[in-house]
Design a protein around this motif. Structure first.
Motif, PDB file in Angstrom:
ATOM      1  N   VAL A  33       0.833  -1.233   0.168  1.00 57.07           N
ATOM      2  CA  VAL A  33       0.123   0.060  -0.056  1.00 57.07           C
ATOM      3  C   VAL A  33       0.805   1.257  -0.019  1.00 57.07           C
ATOM      4  N   GLY A  34       1.877   1.364  -0.883  1.00 57.99           N
ATOM      5  CA  GLY A  34       2.562   2.377  -0.814  1.00 57.99           C
ATOM      6  C   GLY A  34       2.006   3.577  -1.678  1.00 57.99           C
ATOM      7  N   ALA A  35       2.787   4.609  -1.550  1.00 57.25           N
ATOM      8  CA  ALA A  35       2.398   5.980  -2.168  1.00 57.25           C
ATOM      9  C   ALA A  35       2.036   5.826  -3.775  1.00 57.25           C
ATOM     10  N   ILE A  58     -11.057  -1.796  -3.730  1.00 59.90           N
ATOM     11  CA  ILE A  58      -9.593  -2.643  -3.459  1.00 59.90           C
ATOM     12  C   ILE A  58      -9.471  -2.709  -1.967  1.00 59.90           C
ATOM     13  N   VAL A  59      -9.370  -3.909  -1.542  1.00 58.21           N
ATOM     14  CA  VAL A  59      -8.969  -4.315  -0.178  1.00 58.21           C
ATOM     15  C   VAL A  59      -7.224  -4.058  -0.140  1.00 58.21           C
ATOM     16  N   GLU A  60      -6.931  -3.043   0.455  1.00 59.76           N
ATOM     17  CA  GLU A  60      -5.372  -2.826   0.597  1.00 59.76           C
ATOM     18  C   GLU A  60      -4.758  -3.857   1.683  1.00 59.76           C
ATOM     19  N   VAL A  61      -3.620  -4.392   1.201  1.00 60.00           N
ATOM     20  CA  VAL A  61      -2.852  -5.235   2.179  1.00 60.00           C
ATOM     21  C   VAL A  61      -1.387  -4.452   2.237  1.00 60.00           C
ATOM     22  N   ALA A  62      -0.958  -4.411   3.635  1.00 60.15           N
ATOM     23  CA  ALA A  62       0.271  -3.837   3.865  1.00 60.15           C
ATOM     24  C   ALA A  62       1.181  -5.039   4.274  1.00 60.15           C
ATOM     25  N   PRO A  63       1.988  -5.417   3.695  1.00 57.21           N
ATOM     26  CA  PRO A  63       2.980  -6.606   4.007  1.00 57.21           C
ATOM     27  C   PRO A  63       3.316  -6.490   5.373  1.00 57.21           C
ATOM     28  N   ARG A  64       3.889  -5.487   5.784  1.00 55.15           N
ATOM     29  CA  ARG A  64       4.545  -5.544   7.224  1.00 55.15           C
ATOM     30  C   ARG A  64       3.976  -4.097   8.027  1.00 55.15           C
ATOM     31  N   PHE A 101      -5.610  -4.013   5.671  1.00 55.70           N
ATOM     32  CA  PHE A 101      -5.011  -5.006   6.513  1.00 55.70           C
ATOM     33  C   PHE A 101      -3.700  -5.073   6.638  1.00 55.70           C
ATOM     34  N   GLN A 102      -3.035  -5.247   7.743  1.00 55.99           N
ATOM     35  CA  GLN A 102      -1.783  -5.463   7.755  1.00 55.99           C
ATOM     36  C   GLN A 102      -1.492  -7.360   7.623  1.00 55.99           C
ATOM     37  N   ALA A 103      -0.831  -7.364   6.613  1.00 53.33           N
ATOM     38  CA  ALA A 103      -0.532  -8.827   6.675  1.00 53.33           C
ATOM     39  C   ALA A 103      -0.046  -9.693   7.521  1.00 53.33           C
ATOM     40  N   ARG A 120     -11.326 -11.036  -7.934  1.00 50.16           N
ATOM     41  CA  ARG A 120     -11.068 -11.546  -9.018  1.00 50.16           C
ATOM     42  C   ARG A 120      -9.826 -11.014  -9.531  1.00 50.16           C
ATOM     43  N   VAL A 121      -9.140  -9.912  -8.918  1.00 49.68           N
ATOM     44  CA  VAL A 121      -7.954  -9.592  -9.369  1.00 49.68           C
ATOM     45  C   VAL A 121      -7.129  -9.477  -8.324  1.00 49.68           C
ATOM     46  N   VAL A 122      -5.902  -9.735  -8.193  1.00 49.18           N
ATOM     47  CA  VAL A 122      -4.904  -9.251  -7.084  1.00 49.18           C
ATOM     48  C   VAL A 122      -3.712  -8.407  -7.987  1.00 49.18           C
ATOM     49  N   THR A 123      -3.497  -7.327  -7.575  1.00 46.58           N
ATOM     50  CA  THR A 123      -2.275  -6.451  -7.999  1.00 46.58           C
ATOM     51  C   THR A 123      -1.348  -6.197  -6.710  1.00 46.58           C
ATOM     52  N   LEU A 124      -0.224  -5.906  -7.455  1.00 40.60           N
ATOM     53  CA  LEU A 124       1.014  -5.911  -6.532  1.00 40.60           C
ATOM     54  C   LEU A 124       1.881  -4.754  -6.683  1.00 40.60           C
ATOM     55  N   THR A 125       2.441  -3.937  -5.795  1.00 38.18           N
ATOM     56  CA  THR A 125       3.515  -3.030  -5.695  1.00 38.18           C
ATOM     57  C   THR A 125       4.298  -3.406  -4.558  1.00 38.18           C
TER      58      THR A 125
END
Length: 487
Positions: A33-35, A58-64, A101-103, A120-125
């Motif tokens: 969930v970066g800028a 969009i359900v935002e997921v911050a890895p840490r 969420f925080q993963a 139905r879609v997963v996006t990644l940055t």
């Protein structure tokens, strides 16, 4: 007062979200969930829903990191994007987020989301490092943490672990096809993500091949870091504080390979380019936009300019860059329909001249040994293969060779922030301190310079010629001396 749904009624119409927050269901999970994501993909998705509807929240997921998740949840999942033009700004609220969420705090929730048929879609940055792939071979870099993610029942801690465990759960739930979409600024990002998943899928591999697609993308928008000044600008425009505020330049582009078995938002109605092959766009960006960016960074830093925009004021630099684009880059590319390399290059120069971006030459100059091959050296190789003489591209490489020696034209020290810094310094220390000696030493970096290019007498001669001029006379005099030769 904080930004929230309750404060939306006080905003002027241009600052309001394009959609009614909360009026749509989730359809996308985003990892990272970066800028950049918040100023780019989330904006396109909101505008696509505004144009054509659909449950694509969009359900935002911050890895840490929990900071951005906490900020979003405390603001009813709202945040703002401020567009920084050369002489004006505008701020509007984005309403496309449906959850956050925080993963690391809720890994099982992330796995459940990936198994939800509504997604139905997963996006990644998530940046290149998170893919855990060898950049040269594309093979997975296995370690104990990744093995534990994929071979034990513990909660996953890595991006590959989250993806594979989520896909396993999706297969078990018979939740239907899904697209995994890398939006990281990597060459062939869809191919890389596909390689990661297929190498780690295990018993899920056959289902992955039948039910998962990996569209490649090209993403582009300059998104400066959020600063206290930006937070003040956003608060002034909104009449409320926004701890998740981001900013970006007026320009934005998203090219997406249209391979979505489970459906997708109507991103094309938001201005995205849907295509069968994103590679021509990717190559155009790498060699033109990114190549020019590096050229400005090295020549500008040597000449004493602190920002990219100010460096473009250096007499003669813009003309040299136009010659580089027209004479060296353009002959190596087959641009996408409807664009030309020269017009794309002009757009890049206009964008880089925007002083509001604040891009520092030293920041762009970082990691040159990693950037040069794709941005500059492949152009030189293609020009030589076609019998051309890449004069202006060689100037950029010579500027890098001068830059890594650590001294600007005015005698000030320049930092060498590069993974190969120890090797570069050792080679320079052992070489004669002449342009010929420096060129010989640095061309020996075989992880940077292809052996055929390093052995090319034409390229060597050009590098020595340019480096001699830069060393003896400096950037300003070198550019002045070639003004009559530029396009």
């Amino acid at each position: 007062m904080r930004l929230s749904r309750a404060t939306l009624g006080r905003l002027p119409a241009p600052s309001l979200p394009r959609v009614d927050p909360g009026s749509f269901g989730p359809g996308i999970v985003h990892l990272g969930v970066g800028a950049f994501h918040r100023a780019h993909q989330a904006v396109y998705t909101e505008e696509a829903m505004a144009a054509d509807g659909g449950d694509w929240g969009i359900v935002e997921v911050a890895p840490r990191s929990a900071a951005i998740v906490d900020a979003l949840t405390s603001q009813d999942l709202l945040y703002s994007v401020t567009t920084l033009g050369p002489s004006s700004t505008s701020t509007r609220v984005i309403g496309s987020v449906a959850g956050a969420f925080q993963a690391s705090a809720a890994p099982s929730t992330v796995v459940e989301l990936l198994a939800d048929p509504r997604i139905r879609v997963v996006t990644l940055t998530v940046t290149e490092k998170a893919y855990r792939l060898d950049p040269a071979t594309g093979q997975v870099l296995w370690d104990d943490e990744l093995r534990a993610d994929l071979s034990t029942d513990r909660s996953p801690r890595t991006i590959p672990g989250l993806l594979i465990r989520g896909l396993q759960a999706r297969q078990k739930a018979d939740a239907g096809p899904i697209a995994l979409v890398s939006c990281d600024n990597l060459p062939a990002n869809g191919h890389r993500l596909s390689g990661l998943v297929t190498q780690t899928a295990g018993s899920t591999l056959d289902w992955v091949r039948e039910s998962v697609t990996f569209p490649g993308t090209m993403v582009d928008r300059i998104v400066p870091a959020t600063t206290p000044a930006l937070l003040e600008t956003a608060a002034s425009a909104l009449g409320a504080s926004d701890l998740a505020a981001v900013c970006g330049e007026p320009y934005s582009q998203w090219v997406i390979e249209d391979s979505f078995a489970g459906g997708r938002p109507s991103w094309e109605l938001a201005g995205a380019v849907m295509t069968d092959d994103a590679r021509p766009w990717e190559l155009l960006k790498l060699r033109t936009l990114n190549g020019v960016h590096s050229a400005i960074a090295y020549l500008g830093a040597l000449a004493g300019y602190s920002t990219i925009a100010s460096a473009l004021e250096l007499p003669g630099l813009s003309a040299v860059l136009r010659s580089f684009i027209a004479s060296d880059v353009a002959p190596t590319l087959d641009p996408p329909p409807g664009t030309t390399v020269v017009s794309y290059g002009e757009s890049a120069l206009t964008r880089f001249a925007n002083p509001a971006m604040g891009h520092r030459t030293l920041q762009v100059a970082m990691d040159g040994s990693q950037k040069l091959p794709q941005r500059i050296l492949h152009t030189l190789m293609d020009r030589r293969a076609a019998g051309g003489v890449p004069r202006w591209g060689a100037l950029v490489v010579a500027a890098w060779m001068r830059f890594v020696q650590g001294t600007a034209d005015d005698g000030r020290s320049l930092p060498l922030d590069d993974p190969l810094a120890p090797d570069i310094r050792a080679r320079l220390a052992a070489a004669p301190s002449t342009p010929e000696g420096v060129v010989e030493a640095l061309l020996g970096l075989n992880t940077v310079f292809d052996p055929a290019l390093a052995a090319d007498d034409v390229v060597r001669s050009l590098l020595v010629e340019w480096l001699t001029s830069l060393t003896r006379h400096g950037v300003a005099a070198t550019l002045s001396a070639v003004q009559g030769d530029t396009a």
